[in-house]
Design a protein around this motif. Structure first.
Motif, PDB file in Angstrom:
ATOM      1  N   CYS A 162      13.436 129.732 -23.393  1.00 15.88           N
ATOM      2  CA  CYS A 162      13.279 128.698 -22.367  1.00 15.88           C
ATOM      3  C   CYS A 162      13.087 129.317 -20.984  1.00 15.88           C
ATOM      4  O   CYS A 162      12.294 128.834 -20.183  1.00 15.88           O
ATOM      5  N   CYS A 217      12.572 127.232 -28.384  1.00 14.87           N
ATOM      6  CA  CYS A 217      13.953 127.190 -27.894  1.00 14.87           C
ATOM      7  C   CYS A 217      14.954 127.549 -29.001  1.00 14.87           C
ATOM      8  O   CYS A 217      14.996 126.929 -30.047  1.00 14.87           O
ATOM      9  N   ARG A 218      15.772 128.557 -28.731  1.00 12.05           N
ATOM     10  CA  ARG A 218      16.681 129.042 -29.781  1.00 12.05           C
ATOM     11  C   ARG A 218      17.793 128.058 -30.082  1.00 12.05           C
ATOM     12  O   ARG A 218      18.266 127.956 -31.203  1.00 12.05           O
ATOM     13  N   ARG A 219      18.249 127.341 -29.061  1.00 10.99           N
ATOM     14  CA  ARG A 219      19.362 126.427 -29.311  1.00 10.99           C
ATOM     15  C   ARG A 219      18.927 125.296 -30.244  1.00 10.99           C
ATOM     16  O   ARG A 219      19.687 124.851 -31.080  1.00 10.99           O
ATOM     17  N   CYS A 235      16.657 123.763 -24.267  1.00  8.02           N
ATOM     18  CA  CYS A 235      17.980 123.887 -23.645  1.00  8.02           C
ATOM     19  C   CYS A 235      17.960 124.451 -22.233  1.00  8.02           C
ATOM     20  O   CYS A 235      18.849 124.182 -21.434  1.00  8.02           O
ATOM     21  N   GLY A 236      16.972 125.263 -21.904  1.00  8.42           N
ATOM     22  CA  GLY A 236      16.933 125.866 -20.573  1.00  8.42           C
ATOM     23  C   GLY A 236      17.894 127.029 -20.400  1.00  8.42           C
ATOM     24  O   GLY A 236      17.951 127.648 -19.350  1.00  8.42           O
ATOM     25  N   ASN A 237      18.663 127.347 -21.434  1.00  5.52           N
ATOM     26  CA  ASN A 237      19.648 128.425 -21.317  1.00  5.52           C
ATOM     27  C   ASN A 237      19.506 129.444 -22.447  1.00  5.52           C
ATOM     28  O   ASN A 237      20.484 130.021 -22.911  1.00  5.52           O
ATOM     29  N   CYS A 238      18.256 129.629 -22.917  1.00  5.50           N
ATOM     30  CA  CYS A 238      18.007 130.709 -23.870  1.00  5.50           C
ATOM     31  C   CYS A 238      16.841 131.544 -23.341  1.00  5.50           C
ATOM     32  O   CYS A 238      16.133 131.116 -22.427  1.00  5.50           O
TER      33      CYS A 238
HETATM   34 ZN    ZN Z   1      16.333 127.050 -25.115  1.00  8.03          ZN
END
Ligand code: ZN
Ligand code: ADP
Length: 602
Positions: A395, A372-374, A389-392
């Motif tokens: 993910c 995960c990048r965040r 995060c679910g938003n990268c």
């Molecule tokens: Zn992520």
């Protein structure tokens, strides 16, 4: 003054029903006449922390701000919600300055924005003493530190404030969080036992994505075409490349402008104004662009090249989605960029070169990450998040693993046979059995691994090589023109049969297909960006043009999205929309209600 008063003012003027984390505590600190040091990311909501005390306390608050264009923006926004405010800087005529000074003296304004030059000038001091500001806010307080970027010498003279106004609260604000800067700010402003507020640096509304830097232009065009009517910035490494890219985009039918420090001031401000007013949606720029503007509805940021460190990257993507609505960021990564940046950092700026190279390494690790990048970003800023995060991109599309042992063996044994004398491109050419002249001149066609990896395309090889580098199986000798060397870990692969898992390479086509698949799954179009939103956006633009202000000063994107979803048709419903305060309800409420009713066919 208490929190109740603050809350009322937040709703009445700004139309927000609750404070964001820490804002309330910070405001209470100011009410108690204590100093505060506030660290929040760009878009985190720093302004509210001094604007609410300024509005609710008697007298005028003085805000020191280093960017002239930002001052104007802030003052416009405040006036737009019915708060008397003004600014003083060199862009005003003498007469205009006198008028503002009179208003300040007569306490006709609640906030006065001043440039650092002005506030430390001899002439201004008597006025300051007479007016006795209610509080001092020092915005972009990191400018005081000669350590970091944006150093402003006048900022170091601001210590006169505490000396002359010992009981007036000072609130210093910045988005730069490192300890050294923090210490500098506290010491140099002579802050009196300040409470330090460190907000989370997470910006969950920003999506994060990294793609290999192949056929960038084609990808950018597709990216923009999918986001009609959205404003965005493409950051490039050089002035020339901003111009070239803008040209190419134009040729493909994308209305793009360029912006860099080599243009004259008039040309630059033309582009900037057009961008602020939503008349120019796409700008190809060097990193300077965006610093002096407060535009809250930048919906995406693309990095054409790898930034030189994570701080810059985070600051630049932070210019997207400041209104809190969803925004997308995309970074193109190619190994070539790393080489170019390394050269720049070691040639021109030999001072602290080691530190800069170490920072570049971290940036590279981020770009090559398989988790995960965040989490990586935030851990860089010493923040731990417990969940992905679910938003990268990682993910959303977790990389698949393959057994890369044979691939690793081929690469490592080639390096072994070449005795660590060639760089990455050449090594891949040899593995692929390329017929390049240089290979034959040096006799590389005779080594045993020549052509051993011809079944794997060049880009895919590069993808695996980078992973081997990251996993410590290969080293790059930067002091020897970047040739590849073996490490102790490589021996385990070559001689002890160590297994090497690698992340599978997804071709451009595969990635596109996956993207289409995802789009299909999200069957209903995004509710927040529907036809009504587009309607209201047009209306906002017309109003902005009539009033000569940027569209986001009327309502920001997040507010329009909420309107499009909730469809308010009465004053009561309208005032419940976040971002609609009393003044804006009065000014624009009926216009927007009419538009919504019309849309609903009433
Ligand atoms: Zn992520
Ligand atoms: P910063 O100066 O930290 O970059 P701003 O003060 O410009 O950030 O705030 C960013 C955005 O967040 C602005 O559009 C602002 O109106 C909005 N905002 C700030 N506080 C709140 C809040 N409590 N509720 C909703 N929106 C907020």
């Amino acid at each position: 003054m208490n929190l109740g008063t603050a809350q009322e003012a937040l709703k009445k003027y700004f139309g927000y029903s609750s404070f964001r984390p820490m804002q309330a505590e910070i405001i209470e600190q100011v009410y108690a006449h204590k100093d505060a040091l506030v660290l929040m990311p760009t878009g985190g909501g720093k302004s509210i922390c001094y604007q609410i005390p300024a509005i609710t306390m008697p007298g005028t608050a003085l805000v020191v701000s280093p960017l002239i264009s930002l001052m104007k923006d802030q003052v416009e926004a405040l006036r737009g919600v019915g708060i008397p405010a003004a600014f003083l800087n060199s862009s005003l005529s003498d007469l205009e300055q006198r008028q503002v000074e009179d208003d300040f003296f007569n306490k006709k304004i609640k906030l006065l924005y001043v440039s650092p030059e002005k506030v430390v000038s001899q002439q201004f001091f008597p006025l300051l003493q007479k007016a006795q500001p209610s509080l001092f806010a020092i915005d972009e307080a990191h400018c005081i530190s000669s350590w970091g970027h944006d150093f402003r010498p006048e900022y170091t003279q601001l210590k006169f404030i505490k000396k002359n106004f010992p009981t007036t609260p000072i609130i210093a604000l910045t988005a730069t969080a490192d300890k050294l800067t923090r210490k500098d700010i506290t010491q140099q402003l002579h802050l009196n036992e300040p409470e330090v507020f460190i907000a989370s640096f997470d910006r969950p509304n920003l999506s994060l994505e990294v793609r290999p830097g192949q056929r960038r232009r084609e990808q950018i065009i597709r990216f923009i075409q999918k986001r009609p009517n959205q404003a965005g910035i493409i950051y490039c490494l050089s002035r020339k490349s901003t111009e070239e890219l803008a040209d190419k985009l134009q040729a493909a039918g994308v209305d793009a402008a360029y912006y860099h420090a080599g243009m004259d001031a008039a040309e630059r401000s033309l582009v900037q104004e057009a961008f602020i007013n939503d008349n120019q949606l796409v700008v190809c720029a060097t990193i300077a662009f965006g610093m002096g503007i407060d535009k809250s509805n930048v919906r995406w940021v693309i990095h054409y090249n790898l930034p030189k460190n994570i701080e810059s990257y985070y600051q630049e993507i932070g210019r997207a989605g400041r209104d809190g609505a969803k925004a997308d960021t995309l970074l193109f990564y190619s190994y070539n960029d790393v080489t170019i940046l390394r050269d720049i950092l070691t040639q021109n700026e030999s001072s602290k070169a080691d530190l800069k190279l170490a920072k570049l390494d971290r940036m590279q690790q981020y770009a090559e990450a398989v988790g995960c990048r965040r989490r990586i970003l935030l851990s860089y800023f010493s923040e731990d998040i417990q969940e992905d995060c679910g938003n990268c991109d990682i993910c959303k599309n977790p990389p698949k693993s393959i057994d890369g042992t044979v691939i690793a063996q081929k690469a490592l044994s080639a390096i072994y046979r070449l005795r660590g004398t060639v760089g990455m491109s050449m090594l891949i050419d040899i593995l692929r059995g390329s017929g390049k002249r240089e290979i034959f001149e040096r006799g590389y066609q005779n080594i045993k691994t020549y052509g051993a990896g011809r079944d794997i395309p060049f880009l895919e090889w590069q993808h695996y090589m980078l992973q081997l580098l990251n996993m410590g199986y290969i080293e790059i000798a930067h002091d020897q023109h970047g040739v590849l060397k073996l490490t102790t870990a490589s021996n385990r692969v070559l001689f002890e049969q160590e297994k090497v898992p690698l992340v599978r390479f997804a071709t451009l086509k595969e990635r596109r297909d996956a993207e289409k698949e995802r789009a299909k799954k999200a069957t209903r179009p995004q509710r927040s960006r529907n036809e009504l939103f587009e309607h209201l956006r047009q209306l906002r633009k017309q109003l902005a043009q009539q009033r000569g202000v940027p569209p986001y000063i009327i309502f920001n994107d997040a507010t329009l999205e909420e309107m499009a979803a909730m469809k308010p048709v009465s004053d009561e419903e309208m005032i419940n929309i976040s971002g609609v305060g009393e003044r804006k309800l009065h000014l624009y409420g009926s216009t927007f209600i009419n538009a919504i009713e019309e849309y609903l066919g009433k």
